[in-house]
Design a protein around this motif. Structure first.
Motif, PDB file in Angstrom:
ATOM      1  N   VAL A  90      62.213 -26.615  40.404  1.00  0.00           N
ATOM      2  CA  VAL A  90      62.189 -25.200  40.740  1.00  0.00           C
ATOM      3  C   VAL A  90      63.052 -24.940  41.958  1.00  0.00           C
ATOM      4  N   ALA A 117      63.895 -22.207  37.194  1.00  0.00           N
ATOM      5  CA  ALA A 117      63.107 -23.375  36.791  1.00  0.00           C
ATOM      6  C   ALA A 117      63.845 -24.069  35.651  1.00  0.00           C
ATOM      7  N   GLY A 131      57.270 -19.281  35.046  1.00  0.00           N
ATOM      8  CA  GLY A 131      56.519 -20.479  34.695  1.00  0.00           C
ATOM      9  C   GLY A 131      56.081 -20.480  33.239  1.00  0.00           C
ATOM     10  N   LYS A 132      55.603 -19.337  32.765  1.00  0.00           N
ATOM     11  CA  LYS A 132      55.178 -19.242  31.366  1.00  0.00           C
ATOM     12  C   LYS A 132      56.351 -19.369  30.415  1.00  0.00           C
ATOM     13  N   PHE A 142      56.677 -32.702  38.306  1.00  0.00           N
ATOM     14  CA  PHE A 142      56.995 -31.467  39.015  1.00  0.00           C
ATOM     15  C   PHE A 142      57.813 -31.767  40.246  1.00  0.00           C
ATOM     16  N   ARG A 152      59.151 -29.809  43.330  1.00  0.00           N
ATOM     17  CA  ARG A 152      59.030 -28.536  44.027  1.00  0.00           C
ATOM     18  C   ARG A 152      60.279 -28.191  44.835  1.00  0.00           C
ATOM     19  N   LEU A 156      53.992 -20.670  39.987  1.00  0.00           N
ATOM     20  CA  LEU A 156      54.857 -21.124  38.893  1.00  0.00           C
ATOM     21  C   LEU A 156      54.274 -22.376  38.246  1.00  0.00           C
ATOM     22  N   ALA A 157      53.810 -23.315  39.064  1.00  0.00           N
ATOM     23  CA  ALA A 157      53.234 -24.555  38.527  1.00  0.00           C
ATOM     24  C   ALA A 157      51.974 -24.274  37.715  1.00  0.00           C
ATOM     25  N   ALA A 171      52.913 -22.751  34.396  1.00  0.00           N
ATOM     26  CA  ALA A 171      53.470 -23.754  33.491  1.00  0.00           C
ATOM     27  C   ALA A 171      52.350 -24.606  32.896  1.00  0.00           C
TER      28      ALA A 171
END
Length: 119
Positions: A31, A40, A77-78, A94, A96, A108-109, A112
């Motif tokens: 990200v 992302a 994220g979605k 992940f 960051r 965002l995490a 996701a």
């Protein structure tokens, strides 16, 4: 020359990247946040390929808000989780990007994860 705020961010990201790498089985969800936009990407570092991506410069998210905020981070994220699932990717690591895991990064995490990605 890096500004005083950017230099520590780059140092944290370099330190993080020593430990985090994406593989074909478990790619890296990286990200990045600028002042206005959120990016992302799901990346396979061994092949050097981006497998899925989402950002606020895309037509469906462009111009919703003047700045990157938590609401937009959730949407990104979605979307990235949706696109990764379409490519049969369910597990990621992940990254960051040197940002503190709080606020937009956490939103965002979490989005996701709700979208079906496992960290």
């Amino acid at each position: 020359m890096a500004t005083p705020k950017i230099k520590p961010l780059k140092l944290r990201h370099q330190r993080l990247r020593k430990k985090v790498a994406g593989t074909p089985e478990r790619p890296r969800l990286a990200v990045h946040f600028s002042g206005k936009n959120i990016y992302a990407q799901v990346i396979d570092d061994e092949a050097g390929k981006t497998l899925a991506s989402a950002n606020t410069t895309e037509a469906d998210l462009r111009g919703k808000t003047p700045r990157a905020n938590v609401e937009i981070a959730v949407k990104v994220g979605k979307i990235v989780a949706e696109r990764a699932k379409a490519r049969n990717i369910s597990k990621v690591v992940f990254d960051r990007g040197g940002f503190i895991y709080h606020g937009k990064v956490k939103a965002l995490a979490d989005a996701a994860r709700e979208g079906g990605l496992q960290f």
